[in-house]
Write an enzyme that holds these catalytic residues in place. Structure first.
Site: not given
Ligand code: SAH
Length: 387
Positions: A206, A221, A242-243, A290, A330
Protein backbone atom coordinates in the site's frame (compact mmCIF):
# COMPACT_ATOMS: atom_id res chain seq x y z
CA UNK A 1 8.36 -36.57 27.30
CA UNK A 2 6.56 -38.43 24.52
CA UNK A 3 8.30 -39.31 21.30
CA UNK A 4 7.53 -39.78 17.62
CA UNK A 5 9.42 -42.25 15.45
CA UNK A 6 9.86 -41.35 11.78
CA UNK A 7 9.55 -43.75 8.86
CA UNK A 8 12.56 -43.74 6.47
CA UNK A 9 10.52 -41.60 4.04
CA UNK A 10 9.68 -39.22 6.90
CA UNK A 11 13.36 -38.98 7.80
CA UNK A 12 14.29 -38.03 4.23
CA UNK A 13 11.58 -35.32 4.33
CA UNK A 14 12.77 -34.03 7.72
CA UNK A 15 16.37 -33.78 6.43
CA UNK A 16 15.23 -31.37 3.72
CA UNK A 17 14.42 -28.89 6.48
CA UNK A 18 10.64 -28.50 6.30
CA UNK A 19 9.26 -27.58 9.76
CA UNK A 20 6.28 -29.98 9.64
CA UNK A 21 5.95 -33.76 9.84
CA UNK A 22 2.79 -35.39 8.55
CA UNK A 23 1.10 -38.22 10.43
CA UNK A 24 1.60 -40.57 7.46
CA UNK A 25 5.39 -40.20 7.93
CA UNK A 26 5.30 -41.51 11.50
CA UNK A 27 6.04 -45.10 12.31
CA UNK A 28 5.23 -44.93 16.00
CA UNK A 29 3.79 -42.51 18.55
CA UNK A 30 4.93 -43.11 22.15
CA UNK A 31 3.19 -41.46 25.13
CA UNK A 32 2.50 -38.24 23.25
CA UNK A 33 -0.28 -36.17 24.84
CA UNK A 34 -2.23 -33.82 22.52
CA UNK A 35 -0.44 -30.48 22.25
CA UNK A 36 2.56 -31.60 24.29
CA UNK A 37 6.20 -31.05 23.41
CA UNK A 38 7.67 -34.32 22.14
CA UNK A 39 10.96 -35.52 20.73
CA UNK A 40 11.28 -36.62 17.13
CA UNK A 41 13.49 -39.67 16.61
CA UNK A 42 14.78 -42.04 13.96
CA UNK A 43 13.90 -45.72 14.00
CA UNK A 44 17.18 -46.34 15.84
CA UNK A 45 16.30 -43.93 18.58
CA UNK A 46 18.54 -41.06 17.43
CA UNK A 47 17.19 -37.69 18.63
CA UNK A 48 16.36 -35.22 15.83
CA UNK A 49 14.29 -32.39 17.25
CA UNK A 50 11.72 -31.17 19.75
CA UNK A 51 8.35 -29.91 18.67
CA UNK A 52 4.60 -29.73 19.23
CA UNK A 53 2.52 -32.86 18.79
CA UNK A 54 -1.05 -32.71 17.50
CA UNK A 55 -3.29 -35.77 17.75
CA UNK A 56 -5.92 -34.33 15.40
CA UNK A 57 -4.38 -32.58 12.40
CA UNK A 58 -2.67 -34.23 9.42
CA UNK A 59 0.33 -32.22 10.59
CA UNK A 60 1.38 -34.34 13.55
CA UNK A 61 4.58 -32.50 14.48
CA UNK A 62 5.78 -28.90 14.24
CA UNK A 63 9.44 -28.33 14.98
CA UNK A 64 10.51 -25.97 17.75
CA UNK A 65 14.20 -26.76 18.11
CA UNK A 66 16.87 -29.15 16.90
CA UNK A 67 18.55 -29.02 20.29
CA UNK A 68 17.69 -30.76 23.55
CA UNK A 69 17.65 -27.49 25.51
CA UNK A 70 14.83 -27.12 28.00
CA UNK A 71 11.79 -25.44 26.45
CA UNK A 72 10.42 -23.25 29.23
CA UNK A 73 9.14 -19.71 29.75
CA UNK A 74 12.66 -18.33 29.39
CA UNK A 75 13.10 -20.13 26.08
CA UNK A 76 9.87 -18.62 24.72
CA UNK A 77 10.77 -15.16 25.97
CA UNK A 78 13.99 -15.37 23.98
CA UNK A 79 12.08 -16.32 20.83
CA UNK A 80 9.60 -13.46 21.35
CA UNK A 81 12.46 -11.01 21.87
CA UNK A 82 14.17 -12.32 18.72
CA UNK A 83 10.98 -11.75 16.74
CA UNK A 84 10.64 -8.25 18.20
CA UNK A 85 14.24 -7.33 17.39
CA UNK A 86 13.69 -8.34 13.77
CA UNK A 87 10.54 -6.16 13.58
CA UNK A 88 12.48 -3.23 14.99
CA UNK A 89 14.81 -3.60 12.00
CA UNK A 90 12.26 -4.05 9.23
CA UNK A 91 9.03 -2.36 10.27
CA UNK A 92 8.86 1.29 9.31
CA UNK A 93 6.27 4.04 9.21
CA UNK A 94 3.68 2.25 11.30
CA UNK A 95 2.64 1.21 14.78
CA UNK A 96 0.55 -1.74 13.51
CA UNK A 97 2.43 -4.86 12.47
CA UNK A 98 2.73 -8.61 12.90
CA UNK A 99 5.02 -9.29 15.82
CA UNK A 100 5.02 -13.08 15.59
CA UNK A 101 4.38 -15.09 12.45
CA UNK A 102 4.36 -18.70 13.64
CA UNK A 103 6.96 -21.02 12.12
CA UNK A 104 8.85 -18.08 10.58
CA UNK A 105 9.63 -16.87 14.10
CA UNK A 106 10.30 -20.29 15.59
CA UNK A 107 6.98 -20.35 17.46
CA UNK A 108 4.89 -22.66 15.28
CA UNK A 109 1.20 -21.77 14.96
CA UNK A 110 1.33 -18.66 17.15
CA UNK A 111 0.33 -15.33 15.61
CA UNK A 112 0.64 -12.03 17.45
CA UNK A 113 -0.36 -8.75 15.84
CA UNK A 114 0.33 -5.44 17.44
CA UNK A 115 -1.84 -2.33 17.07
CA UNK A 116 -0.10 0.44 19.02
CA UNK A 117 -0.29 -0.83 22.62
CA UNK A 118 -2.98 -3.41 21.94
CA UNK A 119 -1.99 -6.99 21.10
CA UNK A 120 -4.02 -9.71 19.37
CA UNK A 121 -3.09 -13.37 19.77
CA UNK A 122 -4.04 -16.48 17.81
CA UNK A 123 -3.11 -19.97 18.97
CA UNK A 124 -3.71 -22.03 15.85
CA UNK A 125 -2.69 -25.53 16.95
CA UNK A 126 -2.87 -27.71 20.05
CA UNK A 127 0.72 -26.95 21.06
CA UNK A 128 0.38 -23.17 21.30
CA UNK A 129 -3.14 -23.57 22.73
CA UNK A 130 -1.67 -25.48 25.69
CA UNK A 131 0.93 -22.79 26.24
CA UNK A 132 -1.45 -19.82 26.05
CA UNK A 133 -0.83 -18.90 29.74
CA UNK A 134 2.93 -18.86 29.10
CA UNK A 135 2.68 -16.68 25.97
CA UNK A 136 0.28 -14.34 27.76
CA UNK A 137 2.73 -13.94 30.62
CA UNK A 138 5.72 -13.36 28.32
CA UNK A 139 3.90 -10.69 26.30
CA UNK A 140 2.66 -8.93 29.43
CA UNK A 141 6.20 -8.93 30.82
CA UNK A 142 8.03 -7.81 27.68
CA UNK A 143 5.56 -5.26 26.25
CA UNK A 144 3.24 -4.14 29.10
CA UNK A 145 0.34 -3.90 26.64
CA UNK A 146 -2.83 -1.90 27.23
CA UNK A 147 -4.86 -4.94 26.21
CA UNK A 148 -4.39 -8.49 25.00
CA UNK A 149 -7.12 -10.08 22.90
CA UNK A 150 -7.48 -13.69 21.81
CA UNK A 151 -8.91 -13.95 18.27
CA UNK A 152 -9.25 -17.70 17.93
CA UNK A 153 -12.43 -17.44 15.84
CA UNK A 154 -10.73 -18.97 12.81
CA UNK A 155 -11.35 -21.98 10.62
CA UNK A 156 -7.89 -23.58 10.90
CA UNK A 157 -8.62 -24.36 14.54
CA UNK A 158 -11.23 -26.90 13.36
CA UNK A 159 -8.40 -28.98 11.86
CA UNK A 160 -6.84 -29.20 15.32
CA UNK A 161 -10.09 -30.17 17.02
CA UNK A 162 -10.07 -26.81 18.85
CA UNK A 163 -13.16 -24.60 19.36
CA UNK A 164 -13.49 -21.21 17.71
CA UNK A 165 -13.57 -18.51 20.36
CA UNK A 166 -12.74 -14.92 21.27
CA UNK A 167 -11.62 -13.74 24.67
CA UNK A 168 -10.06 -10.78 26.40
CA UNK A 169 -6.91 -12.03 28.09
CA UNK A 170 -5.90 -8.74 29.65
CA UNK A 171 -7.14 -5.17 29.91
CA UNK A 172 -10.17 -3.80 28.12
CA UNK A 173 -10.82 -4.25 24.43
CA UNK A 174 -11.36 -0.80 22.91
CA UNK A 175 -14.12 -0.41 20.29
CA UNK A 176 -11.40 0.30 17.78
CA UNK A 177 -7.78 1.33 17.90
CA UNK A 178 -6.37 4.22 15.93
CA UNK A 179 -3.05 3.46 14.28
CA UNK A 180 -1.02 4.92 11.43
CA UNK A 181 0.56 3.66 8.24
CA UNK A 182 2.75 6.21 6.53
CA UNK A 183 0.72 9.41 6.29
CA UNK A 184 -2.60 7.62 6.72
CA UNK A 185 -4.34 7.13 10.05
CA UNK A 186 -6.92 4.39 10.38
CA UNK A 187 -9.08 2.63 12.92
CA UNK A 188 -8.84 -1.11 13.34
CA UNK A 189 -11.57 -3.10 15.03
CA UNK A 190 -9.64 -5.82 16.86
CA UNK A 191 -12.72 -7.61 18.18
CA UNK A 192 -14.95 -7.97 15.10
CA UNK A 193 -12.76 -6.79 12.20
CA UNK A 194 -11.48 -9.12 9.48
CA UNK A 195 -8.22 -10.95 10.26
CA UNK A 196 -7.08 -9.40 13.56
CA UNK A 197 -8.40 -5.97 12.54
CA UNK A 198 -6.40 -5.16 9.41
CA UNK A 199 -4.56 -6.75 6.49
CA UNK A 200 -1.10 -5.99 7.79
CA UNK A 201 0.48 -8.20 5.12
CA UNK A 202 -0.33 -5.59 2.42
CA UNK A 203 1.12 -2.62 4.31
CA UNK A 204 4.32 -2.22 2.29
CA UNK A 205 2.46 -2.72 -0.99
CA UNK A 206 0.00 0.00 0.00
CA UNK A 207 2.79 2.40 0.93
CA UNK A 208 4.59 1.80 -2.35
CA UNK A 209 1.39 1.71 -4.39
CA UNK A 210 0.69 5.34 -3.51
CA UNK A 211 3.70 6.36 -5.59
CA UNK A 212 2.11 5.08 -8.77
CA UNK A 213 -1.52 6.06 -8.30
CA UNK A 214 -2.84 9.17 -10.05
CA UNK A 215 -6.06 10.42 -11.59
CA UNK A 216 -9.15 8.29 -11.03
CA UNK A 217 -8.52 5.22 -8.89
CA UNK A 218 -10.57 2.11 -8.30
CA UNK A 219 -9.82 0.27 -5.04
CA UNK A 220 -11.56 -3.08 -5.50
CA UNK A 221 -11.91 -5.34 -2.44
CA UNK A 222 -10.99 -2.29 -0.39
CA UNK A 223 -11.84 -3.44 3.18
CA UNK A 224 -11.17 -0.38 5.39
CA UNK A 225 -9.98 1.55 2.33
CA UNK A 226 -6.26 1.69 2.94
CA UNK A 227 -4.90 1.23 -0.59
CA UNK A 228 -7.32 3.86 -1.86
CA UNK A 229 -6.68 6.32 0.95
CA UNK A 230 -2.94 6.20 0.34
CA UNK A 231 -3.71 6.87 -3.32
CA UNK A 232 -6.22 9.64 -2.52
CA UNK A 233 -3.48 11.91 -1.24
CA UNK A 234 -2.33 12.43 -4.84
CA UNK A 235 -5.13 11.09 -7.03
CA UNK A 236 -8.09 13.22 -8.02
CA UNK A 237 -10.77 10.67 -7.16
CA UNK A 238 -10.90 7.28 -5.43
CA UNK A 239 -13.74 4.78 -5.57
CA UNK A 240 -13.57 1.95 -3.03
CA UNK A 241 -15.72 -1.17 -3.48
CA UNK A 242 -16.36 -3.93 -0.95
CA UNK A 243 -19.21 -6.37 -0.38
CA UNK A 244 -19.15 -5.84 3.38
CA UNK A 245 -21.15 -2.95 4.85
CA UNK A 246 -18.80 -2.76 7.87
CA UNK A 247 -15.85 -2.40 5.48
CA UNK A 248 -17.55 0.40 3.53
CA UNK A 249 -18.48 2.21 6.76
CA UNK A 250 -14.90 1.93 7.98
CA UNK A 251 -13.58 3.18 4.64
CA UNK A 252 -15.80 6.28 4.90
CA UNK A 253 -14.82 6.90 8.51
CA UNK A 254 -11.13 6.57 7.64
CA UNK A 255 -11.52 9.01 4.73
CA UNK A 256 -13.03 11.55 7.15
CA UNK A 257 -10.33 10.86 9.72
CA UNK A 258 -7.71 11.80 7.13
CA UNK A 259 -9.63 14.75 5.71
CA UNK A 260 -9.79 13.12 2.27
CA UNK A 261 -13.03 14.20 0.63
CA UNK A 262 -12.10 12.71 -2.77
CA UNK A 263 -12.53 9.09 -1.61
CA UNK A 264 -15.94 7.42 -1.81
CA UNK A 265 -16.90 3.91 -0.74
CA UNK A 266 -19.70 1.70 -2.03
CA UNK A 267 -21.06 -1.66 -1.03
CA UNK A 268 -21.11 -3.85 -4.11
CA UNK A 269 -19.89 -7.15 -5.48
CA UNK A 270 -16.66 -6.38 -7.36
CA UNK A 271 -17.47 -8.88 -10.12
CA UNK A 272 -20.74 -7.03 -10.84
CA UNK A 273 -19.11 -3.62 -10.55
CA UNK A 274 -16.36 -4.47 -13.05
CA UNK A 275 -18.82 -6.01 -15.50
CA UNK A 276 -21.00 -2.89 -15.35
CA UNK A 277 -18.00 -0.58 -15.67
CA UNK A 278 -16.80 -2.35 -18.84
CA UNK A 279 -20.31 -2.15 -20.33
CA UNK A 280 -20.52 1.56 -19.52
CA UNK A 281 -17.05 2.08 -21.04
CA UNK A 282 -15.70 3.67 -17.87
CA UNK A 283 -11.96 4.21 -17.46
CA UNK A 284 -9.52 4.42 -14.54
CA UNK A 285 -5.93 5.55 -14.19
CA UNK A 286 -5.20 3.11 -11.39
CA UNK A 287 -6.90 -0.09 -10.23
CA UNK A 288 -6.23 -2.14 -7.11
CA UNK A 289 -7.43 -5.74 -7.06
CA UNK A 290 -7.02 -7.41 -3.68
CA UNK A 291 -9.53 -10.28 -3.54
CA UNK A 292 -9.89 -12.81 -0.71
CA UNK A 293 -8.15 -16.18 -1.24
CA UNK A 294 -10.15 -17.93 -3.97
CA UNK A 295 -8.04 -21.11 -3.85
CA UNK A 296 -8.37 -22.26 -0.26
CA UNK A 297 -7.34 -25.81 -1.23
CA UNK A 298 -5.63 -27.51 -4.15
CA UNK A 299 -9.03 -28.67 -5.40
CA UNK A 300 -10.17 -25.06 -5.83
CA UNK A 301 -7.32 -23.93 -8.07
CA UNK A 302 -9.19 -24.29 -11.38
CA UNK A 303 -12.19 -22.30 -10.15
CA UNK A 304 -9.94 -19.75 -8.51
CA UNK A 305 -7.98 -19.28 -11.72
CA UNK A 306 -11.22 -18.46 -13.54
CA UNK A 307 -12.00 -15.87 -10.84
CA UNK A 308 -8.58 -14.20 -11.10
CA UNK A 309 -8.83 -14.28 -14.88
CA UNK A 310 -12.21 -12.55 -14.96
CA UNK A 311 -11.17 -9.83 -12.50
CA UNK A 312 -7.82 -9.06 -14.05
CA UNK A 313 -9.03 -9.10 -17.65
CA UNK A 314 -11.80 -6.63 -16.84
CA UNK A 315 -9.42 -4.44 -14.85
CA UNK A 316 -6.92 -4.39 -17.72
CA UNK A 317 -9.67 -3.30 -20.11
CA UNK A 318 -10.75 -0.52 -17.76
CA UNK A 319 -7.28 1.00 -17.45
CA UNK A 320 -6.25 4.05 -19.39
CA UNK A 321 -2.91 3.80 -21.22
CA UNK A 322 -0.12 4.57 -18.74
CA UNK A 323 -2.37 3.45 -15.89
CA UNK A 324 -1.27 1.04 -13.19
CA UNK A 325 -2.89 -2.17 -11.99
CA UNK A 326 -1.90 -3.32 -8.50
CA UNK A 327 -3.06 -6.92 -8.47
CA UNK A 328 -2.76 -9.48 -5.67
CA UNK A 329 -3.38 -13.11 -4.93
CA UNK A 330 -3.19 -14.34 -1.35
CA UNK A 331 -3.96 -17.96 -2.30
CA UNK A 332 -1.01 -20.08 -1.24
CA UNK A 333 -2.24 -22.78 -3.64
CA UNK A 334 -1.81 -20.51 -6.65
CA UNK A 335 1.93 -20.11 -7.11
CA UNK A 336 3.52 -16.89 -8.27
CA UNK A 337 4.38 -18.44 -11.64
CA UNK A 338 0.76 -19.61 -12.11
CA UNK A 339 -0.50 -16.17 -11.15
CA UNK A 340 1.84 -14.61 -13.71
CA UNK A 341 0.54 -17.05 -16.30
CA UNK A 342 -3.03 -15.94 -15.56
CA UNK A 343 -2.00 -12.30 -15.92
CA UNK A 344 -0.20 -12.97 -19.20
CA UNK A 345 -3.32 -14.64 -20.48
CA UNK A 346 -5.43 -11.63 -19.45
CA UNK A 347 -3.03 -9.20 -21.11
CA UNK A 348 -3.25 -11.17 -24.35
CA UNK A 349 -7.06 -11.16 -24.28
CA UNK A 350 -7.17 -7.45 -23.42
CA UNK A 351 -5.09 -6.69 -26.51
CA UNK A 352 -2.68 -4.48 -24.54
CA UNK A 353 0.90 -4.78 -23.38
CA UNK A 354 1.89 -4.33 -19.74
CA UNK A 355 5.21 -3.84 -18.06
CA UNK A 356 5.94 -5.24 -14.61
CA UNK A 357 7.00 -2.34 -12.46
CA UNK A 358 7.03 -4.20 -9.14
CA UNK A 359 6.94 -7.87 -8.24
CA UNK A 360 6.28 -8.23 -4.55
CA UNK A 361 5.09 -10.40 -1.70
CA UNK A 362 3.83 -9.89 1.83
CA UNK A 363 5.34 -7.25 4.13
CA UNK A 364 8.61 -8.05 5.89
CA UNK A 365 6.88 -8.51 9.25
CA UNK A 366 5.40 -11.71 7.72
CA UNK A 367 8.81 -13.21 6.91
CA UNK A 368 9.05 -16.17 4.56
CA UNK A 369 10.99 -19.09 5.97
CA UNK A 370 13.18 -20.41 3.18
CA UNK A 371 12.52 -24.08 3.90
CA UNK A 372 8.79 -23.49 4.44
CA UNK A 373 7.11 -22.61 1.13
CA UNK A 374 3.73 -22.40 2.90
CA UNK A 375 4.91 -19.20 4.60
CA UNK A 376 4.96 -17.38 1.23
CA UNK A 377 1.36 -16.78 0.21
CA UNK A 378 0.85 -13.20 -0.93
CA UNK A 379 1.78 -12.22 -4.46
CA UNK A 380 1.42 -8.62 -5.57
CA UNK A 381 2.27 -7.24 -9.00
CA UNK A 382 2.27 -3.64 -10.18
CA UNK A 383 1.57 -3.65 -13.91
CA UNK A 384 1.60 -0.58 -16.14
CA UNK A 385 -0.41 -0.46 -19.33
CA UNK A 386 1.95 0.64 -22.05
CA UNK A 387 0.63 3.41 -24.25
N1 SAH B 1 -7.37 -4.37 0.23
C1 SAH B 1 -7.65 -4.55 1.62
C2 SAH B 1 -7.85 -6.00 2.02
C3 SAH B 1 -8.91 -6.73 1.22
S1 SAH B 1 -9.38 -8.26 1.88
C4 SAH B 1 -6.54 -3.93 2.46
O1 SAH B 1 -5.47 -3.60 1.92
O2 SAH B 1 -6.74 -3.75 3.66
C5 SAH B 1 -10.65 -8.72 0.81
C6 SAH B 1 -11.93 -7.92 0.92
O3 SAH B 1 -12.79 -8.35 -0.11
C7 SAH B 1 -12.71 -8.08 2.21
O4 SAH B 1 -12.90 -6.82 2.79
C8 SAH B 1 -14.07 -8.67 1.78
O5 SAH B 1 -15.15 -8.10 2.50
C9 SAH B 1 -14.14 -8.28 0.34
N2 SAH B 1 -14.88 -9.15 -0.59
C10 SAH B 1 -14.89 -10.49 -0.67
N3 SAH B 1 -15.58 -10.91 -1.76
C11 SAH B 1 -16.03 -9.78 -2.39
C12 SAH B 1 -16.78 -9.53 -3.58
N4 SAH B 1 -17.18 -10.52 -4.37
N5 SAH B 1 -17.01 -8.25 -3.92
C13 SAH B 1 -16.59 -7.23 -3.15
N6 SAH B 1 -15.86 -7.41 -2.03
C14 SAH B 1 -15.58 -8.66 -1.66
Amino acid sequence: MGSLILTPKGLAWFRKGHPWIYRTDLEKIKDAAPGSIVSLETKNGIFLAQGFYSDHSKIAFRIISRSRDAINAQFWEKRVLGAFRYRQEVVQQTNAYRLIYGESDGIPSLVVDRYADHFVLQTLAQGTENLLPVFTEVILKVFQPASLILRNDVMVRDLEGLPREKRILFGECPKDVQVFEGEIHYRADLWTGQKTGAYLDQRENRLLGARFLRGTILDAFCYQGLFGLHGARRASRVIGIDSSQEAVDQGKANATLNGLSNAEFFRENVFDFLKGAVEEKRHFDGIILDPPPFAKSKENVAGATRGYKELNLRAMRLLNPGGVLVTSSCSYNLSESKFLEVLRDCAKDSGSAFRIIERRGQSADHPVLLSFPESFYLKCLFLQKIE
